[in-house]
Design a protein around this motif. Structure first.
Motif, PDB file in Angstrom:
ATOM      1  N   VAL A 126       1.001 -22.267  -0.616  1.00 37.72           N
ATOM      2  CA  VAL A 126       0.165 -22.585   0.546  1.00 37.72           C
ATOM      3  C   VAL A 126      -0.335 -21.307   1.213  1.00 37.72           C
ATOM      4  CG1 VAL A 126       1.407 -24.744   0.979  1.00 37.72           C
ATOM      5  CG2 VAL A 126       2.181 -22.640   2.097  1.00 37.72           C
ATOM      6  N   ASP A 127      -1.321 -21.465   2.082  1.00 33.78           N
ATOM      7  CA  ASP A 127      -1.776 -20.423   3.012  1.00 33.78           C
ATOM      8  C   ASP A 127      -2.135 -19.106   2.319  1.00 33.78           C
ATOM      9  OD1 ASP A 127      -1.478 -22.115   5.197  1.00 33.78           O
ATOM     10  OD2 ASP A 127       0.603 -21.511   5.545  1.00 33.78           O
ATOM     11  N   GLN A 128      -2.962 -19.174   1.290  1.00 33.39           N
ATOM     12  CA  GLN A 128      -3.364 -17.949   0.603  1.00 33.39           C
ATOM     13  C   GLN A 128      -4.165 -17.022   1.516  1.00 33.39           C
ATOM     14  OE1 GLN A 128      -5.396 -18.977  -3.028  1.00 33.39           O
ATOM     15  NE2 GLN A 128      -3.568 -19.862  -3.979  1.00 33.39           N
ATOM     16  N   ASP A 129      -5.033 -17.587   2.343  1.00 32.73           N
ATOM     17  CA  ASP A 129      -5.835 -16.762   3.256  1.00 32.73           C
ATOM     18  C   ASP A 129      -4.947 -16.071   4.277  1.00 32.73           C
ATOM     19  OD1 ASP A 129      -8.102 -17.512   1.923  1.00 32.73           O
ATOM     20  OD2 ASP A 129      -8.687 -19.064   3.367  1.00 32.73           O
ATOM     21  N   LEU A 130      -3.971 -16.797   4.792  1.00 32.84           N
ATOM     22  CA  LEU A 130      -3.039 -16.209   5.746  1.00 32.84           C
ATOM     23  C   LEU A 130      -2.258 -15.076   5.085  1.00 32.84           C
ATOM     24  CD1 LEU A 130      -1.527 -16.158   8.477  1.00 32.84           C
ATOM     25  CD2 LEU A 130       0.030 -17.893   7.529  1.00 32.84           C
ATOM     26  N   SER A 131      -1.818 -15.278   3.863  1.00 30.60           N
ATOM     27  CA  SER A 131      -1.057 -14.246   3.164  1.00 30.60           C
ATOM     28  C   SER A 131      -1.896 -12.974   2.991  1.00 30.60           C
ATOM     29  CB  SER A 131      -0.603 -14.761   1.799  1.00 30.60           C
ATOM     30  OG  SER A 131       0.340 -15.812   1.936  1.00 30.60           O
ATOM     31  N   ALA A 132      -3.171 -13.143   2.652  1.00 26.62           N
ATOM     32  CA  ALA A 132      -4.039 -11.982   2.506  1.00 26.62           C
ATOM     33  C   ALA A 132      -4.185 -11.246   3.830  1.00 26.62           C
ATOM     34  CB  ALA A 132      -5.405 -12.420   1.985  1.00 26.62           C
ATOM     35  N   GLN A 133      -4.298 -11.996   4.907  1.00 22.17           N
ATOM     36  CA  GLN A 133      -4.419 -11.379   6.226  1.00 22.17           C
ATOM     37  C   GLN A 133      -3.132 -10.643   6.611  1.00 22.17           C
ATOM     38  OE1 GLN A 133      -5.342 -14.166   9.341  1.00 22.17           O
ATOM     39  NE2 GLN A 133      -5.860 -12.559  10.834  1.00 22.17           N
ATOM     40  N   LEU A 134      -1.994 -11.222   6.288  1.00 18.13           N
ATOM     41  CA  LEU A 134      -0.715 -10.585   6.601  1.00 18.13           C
ATOM     42  C   LEU A 134      -0.531  -9.301   5.803  1.00 18.13           C
ATOM     43  CD1 LEU A 134       1.650 -13.699   6.801  1.00 18.13           C
ATOM     44  CD2 LEU A 134       0.830 -12.301   8.696  1.00 18.13           C
ATOM     45  N   ASN A 135      -0.909  -9.320   4.545  1.00 15.91           N
ATOM     46  CA  ASN A 135      -0.790  -8.106   3.722  1.00 15.91           C
ATOM     47  C   ASN A 135      -1.680  -6.998   4.258  1.00 15.91           C
ATOM     48  OD1 ASN A 135       1.121  -9.070   1.864  1.00 15.91           O
ATOM     49  ND2 ASN A 135      -0.449 -10.005   0.578  1.00 15.91           N
ATOM     50  N   ALA A 136      -2.898  -7.360   4.673  1.00 16.55           N
ATOM     51  CA  ALA A 136      -3.813  -6.355   5.212  1.00 16.55           C
ATOM     52  C   ALA A 136      -3.312  -5.812   6.537  1.00 16.55           C
ATOM     53  CB  ALA A 136      -5.205  -6.971   5.382  1.00 16.55           C
ATOM     54  N   THR A 137      -2.763  -6.670   7.366  1.00 19.10           N
ATOM     55  CA  THR A 137      -2.248  -6.236   8.668  1.00 19.10           C
ATOM     56  C   THR A 137      -0.992  -5.405   8.500  1.00 19.10           C
ATOM     57  OG1 THR A 137      -3.141  -8.249   9.689  1.00 19.10           O
ATOM     58  CG2 THR A 137      -1.470  -7.031  10.937  1.00 19.10           C
ATOM     59  N   ARG A 138      -0.149  -5.795   7.567  1.00 23.37           N
ATOM     60  CA  ARG A 138       1.085  -5.048   7.303  1.00 23.37           C
ATOM     61  C   ARG A 138       0.778  -3.601   6.925  1.00 23.37           C
ATOM     62  NH1 ARG A 138       4.907  -4.023   3.076  1.00 23.37           N
ATOM     63  NH2 ARG A 138       7.078  -4.419   3.743  1.00 23.37           N
ATOM     64  N   ALA A 139      -0.299  -3.412   6.196  1.00 23.13           N
ATOM     65  CA  ALA A 139      -0.676  -2.062   5.762  1.00 23.13           C
ATOM     66  C   ALA A 139      -1.121  -1.185   6.931  1.00 23.13           C
ATOM     67  CB  ALA A 139      -1.792  -2.153   4.725  1.00 23.13           C
ATOM     68  N   ARG A 140      -1.437  -1.796   8.064  1.00 27.53           N
ATOM     69  CA  ARG A 140      -1.899  -1.035   9.233  1.00 27.53           C
ATOM     70  C   ARG A 140      -0.797  -0.803  10.264  1.00 27.53           C
ATOM     71  NH1 ARG A 140      -7.352  -3.168  11.760  1.00 27.53           N
ATOM     72  NH2 ARG A 140      -7.016  -1.214  12.923  1.00 27.53           N
TER      73      ARG A 140
END
Length: 322
Positions: A126-140
């Motif tokens: 589930v929540d593939q878009d959310l996961s992508a957003q979390l990975n991008a935010t985690r990198a910052r």
């Protein structure tokens, strides 16, 4: 997400007393780590993942909406307000100042939270878009920083942090997390050790000794583990004669904490590998333990129970896969 030392079964989460110990804006993230650890010891239990995922998802969404761009480094996203529990970084007119931007503990915990949420989402599909957003935010999120004195910084600004203190909040990445360690990054691991040295090893409270045992064990430092076990068992600052945790009042933190951290000297599995006797004190040259469980692996979904004799030349008497 707010909690503090006063959070209890009545769910009292509002700030209380002084700010530097009466609130903790990211305390809820710390509480979620108990659920994550439960999963690691039973990774094939998808029913458990389904039950707890909404908690991780909600916490992650909260921080996606509240993280702020750091005013001096636009590449960083930070928690604001942020605190390193019970630790002030300066004093103004006799008042302790503790509220800051993106403390090391908060940055480290959010890296864990976002990774854990993505892991659960992938398991459930589930929540593939959310996961992508979390990975991008985690990198910052800000990285670990090393101060002028070689210690792991507690804040993004290199405030003097060379004095003794009981709390080890910036070392969350070393223990109980797995983001710091000799096998992960030696430079950051050395900086964590330097901060631990600055914090000192003196009888004060039982829970502080228990906490240090776990951090030294993660550094594979058996001599310091041995020293802090002795401090813990000292009735002048660790345990009362009846073995209850000692502070100004009875605190069970040291009793439960010591049980958890001493086992770190016997068995570690946080990195996906099993390390037997990684930090056994020299005075424990013989003896045995049984019933300790290692974390499982997501790929194999297995758990391992180890039983071994504690000798310099030890052997595994029984290893059982469940």
């Amino acid at each position: 997400m707010l909690s503090s030392f006063s959070t209890d079964q009545w769910r009292m989460t509002q700030p209380v007393d002084s700010a530097f110990y009466g609130m903790w804006p990211t305390g809820g993230v710390f509480e979620l780590q108990t659920l994550w650890e439960h999963y690691l010891f039973d990774p094939s239990n998808t029913t458990f993942v389904q039950r707890v995922y909404p908690l991780f998802r909600g916490a992650s969404q909260f921080f996606l909406e509240t993280l702020q761009v750091h005013p001096n480094n636009t590449d960083w996203l930070v928690v604001n307000p942020s605190m390193s529990p019970e630790k002030n970084f300066e004093s103004v007119n006799g008042e302790s100042v503790s509220t800051n931007l993106g403390t090391t503990m908060d940055n480290t915990m959010l890296r864990d939270l976002f990774m854990e949420t993505v892991t659960f989402a992938n398991i459930l599909g589930v929540d593939q878009d959310l996961s992508a957003q979390l990975n991008a935010t985690r990198a910052r999120l800000p990285p670990f920083l090393i101060g002028a004195q070689g210690e792991l910084q507690e804040w993004l600004i290199d405030y003097d942090n060379s004095h003794t203190f009981n709390h080890l909040s910036p070392l969350y990445g070393l223990y109980p997390s797995k983001q710091i360690g000799p096998l992960v990054n030696q430079t950051v691991s050395d900086a964590a050790q330097q901060l631990l040295v600055f914090r000192g090893e003196t009888p004060a409270t039982g829970w502080a000794s228990a906490w240090r045992i776990g951090t030294w064990a993660r550094l594979f430092n058996a001599s310091h583990v041995q020293n802090d076990i002795k401090i813990l068992l000292n009735t002048q600052g660790g345990l009362w004669p009846n073995l209850m945790g000692q502070n100004q009042i009875f605190q069970i933190d040291s009793n439960l904490g010591a049980l958890g951290t001493i086992t770190e000297a016997l068995l570690q599995s946080q990195s996906g590998e099993i390390h037997l006797l990684p930090a056994v004190p020299a005075e424990l040259a013989s003896g045995s333990f049984t019933g300790l469980r290692a974390r499982g692996w997501a790929s194999g979904g297995c758990r391992v129970v180890k039983r071994c004799f504690v000798f310099r030349q030890y052997h595994v008497e029984e290893s059982r896969r469940l």
